[in-house]
Design an enzyme around this catalytic site. Structure first.
Site, PDB file in Angstrom:
ATOM      1  N   GLN A 143      -9.831  -5.128  -2.620  1.00 27.59           N
ATOM      2  CA  GLN A 143      -8.858  -5.754  -3.506  1.00 27.59           C
ATOM      3  C   GLN A 143      -8.637  -7.229  -3.205  1.00 27.59           C
ATOM      4  OE1 GLN A 143      -5.702  -2.996  -2.538  1.00 27.59           O
ATOM      5  NE2 GLN A 143      -4.438  -4.632  -1.707  1.00 27.59           N
ATOM      6  N   SER A 192      -7.375  -3.046   5.547  1.00 26.50           N
ATOM      7  CA  SER A 192      -7.684  -2.043   4.523  1.00 26.50           C
ATOM      8  C   SER A 192      -7.759  -2.634   3.121  1.00 26.50           C
ATOM      9  CB  SER A 192      -6.616  -0.942   4.551  1.00 26.50           C
ATOM     10  OG  SER A 192      -5.328  -1.502   4.333  1.00 26.50           O
ATOM     11  N   ASN A 233      -8.628   1.652  -3.689  1.00 27.87           N
ATOM     12  CA  ASN A 233      -7.721   1.522  -4.827  1.00 27.87           C
ATOM     13  C   ASN A 233      -6.968   0.206  -4.679  1.00 27.87           C
ATOM     14  OD1 ASN A 233      -6.300   2.563  -2.555  1.00 27.87           O
ATOM     15  ND2 ASN A 233      -4.609   3.198  -3.877  1.00 27.87           N
TER      16      ASN A 233
END
Length: 413
Positions: A392, A388, A64
């Site tokens: 993105q 992480s 996400n």
């Protein structure tokens, strides 16, 4: 006899087929024609595999878009990637994701630098959901609409598109930069012009790199089937276990699957799921999101029944972290490597090395074993250690790699 690459073709070898390596290949093959530049990707795992291997992080990501840092170049990379993922080209892999974020401490407004990029950003006022256990009271609560990415489908699409563009995929393990002095698969006949090191955790052990700042960040999650879940919970303020480095998050994807997490354990190489951690994650997630269950509780006093959650897979992925942040820079490495550059890796904390073998059983550097080395510079672009934030930041990092490739080629003119 090796080809000296006196033609106009530039031969680029990318180490790693995770989201960073694949995206770098995509941007390079968009920026250059097939007559100008040829890309070969070498990796142990490929997106066309079953995605069950814990040897790479990309298939296990929640993916996400949720920035956690307030600095460049990461924020610049994330802005570029946001625009790309919101484009029509990638819409089939992306879902708009209403998100609620809770944190135990108060945060200054500047932390949410992205509030004008995401949609519907607003600060939430009390009352808040009650934290679990000894977690501190919630100090920050916001909501906004971001995106999530269907990682498996997206990685496979990237490989298929790159294959159409003429990118070659070679399966193997790179133990040393000397292994890629020649383009893999050419039997030692074609010299590599530029190496893109997108090896993730491999950067800790590859001879000639051996970056001791690289470390794993163990993430344990559960993939469940719950098509009714249409919102994301980032609940670091709902449950925090400082001993196990657990928090609570729920990230749905556009195919009805949901990632439930999770842990953030730095320096932990263990890829075996912990059953107690798994149970705790599912219990907490179900308490805050009853839509995860096929039979939600009928009363507030009834303990959530996690047996009603359809579990698809228990996951452990090792995020490629790096102290000081991601590394994206160019370097000239002289081959053959000096002895002093091959003895600095701390092997005691590493898993056993994997032999350098290709699909046909041949060693990557078998063609180099009997030749007489002549010292030559190898141009390397490093792109690893993003932790992480791989998805993105991927398109922004790849654009910077493309710029560095052009710089190198310009310097050679």
């Amino acid at each position: 006899m090796p080809i000296s690459n006196t033609d106009k073709m530039t031969h680029v070898v990318i180490i790693g087929s995770g989201v960073i390596g694949l995206t770098c290949a995509y941007v390079l093959t968009t920026s250059f024609s097939r007559d100008e530049l040829e890309v070969t990707i070498i990796a142990r795992e490929m997106p066309s595999d079953s995605m069950d291997s814990t040897g790479w992080a990309s298939p296990w990501a929640g993916a996400n878009w949720f920035p956690s840092l307030n600095r460049d170049p990461e924020n610049r990379w994330e802005k570029i990637s946001w625009e790309k993922f919101k484009s029509n080209e990638l819409s089939q892999f992306v879902m708009d994701l209403p998100t609620k974020y809770y944190r135990p401490s108060s945060l200054p407004e500047k932390v949410f630098w992205f509030k004008d990029i995401v949609h519907d950003f607003k600060v939430l006022e009390p009352p808040y959901p009650l934290p679990i256990g000894k977690t501190e009271p919630i100090g920050t609560a916001v909501e906004f609409t971001t995106i999530s990415i269907n990682t498996a489908a997206y990685l496979q699409w990237l490989q298929e598109e790159l294959t159409k563009r003429g990118v070659k995929f070679v399966r193997g393990h790179v133990g040393s930069l000397e292994d890629v002095e020649y383009v893999p698969g050419t039997n030692g006949k074609v010299l590599t012009d530029i190496v893109v090191n997108a090896s993730g955790l491999g950067a800790k052990s590859i001879l000639g790199v051996q970056d001791e700042a690289v470390h794993p960040i163990r993430g344990q999650t559960v993939l469940v089937r719950a098509p009714l879940v249409k919102w994301c919970l980032m609940g670091t303020g709902l449950y925090v276990n400082k001993e196990t480095k657990e928090s609570t998050y729920i990230i749905p994807r556009n195919n009805g699957d949901v990632v439930v997490g999770g842990t953030f354990q730095e320096g932990n190489w263990d890829v075996s799921p912990d059953p107690e951690v798994t149970r705790g994650m599912l219990m907490r997630a179900l308490q805050y999101c009853p839509e995860l269950s096929s039979a939600p509780p009928t009363s507030d006093n009834k303990e959530p029944d996690i047996s009603t959650i359809k579990v698809l897979r228990y996951n452990v992925g090792l995020r490629p972290g790096r102290r000081g942040g991601a590394r994206l820079e160019k370097e000239i490495v002289t081959l053959p490597l000096e002895t002093s550059k091959t003895t600095t890796c701390t092997w005691s904390s590493m898993p056993p090395p994997i032999p350098n073998v290709l699909e046909n059983g041949q060693s990557i550097n078998a063609d180099n074993a009997s030749r007489n080395y002549q010292r030559r510079p190898l141009k390397v672009i490093h792109a690893y250690g993003i932790g992480s934030a791989g998805y993105q930041a991927s398109w922004g990092m790849a654009e910077d790699v493309d710029k560095l490739v052009k710089e190198i080629l310009g310097e050679a003119v």
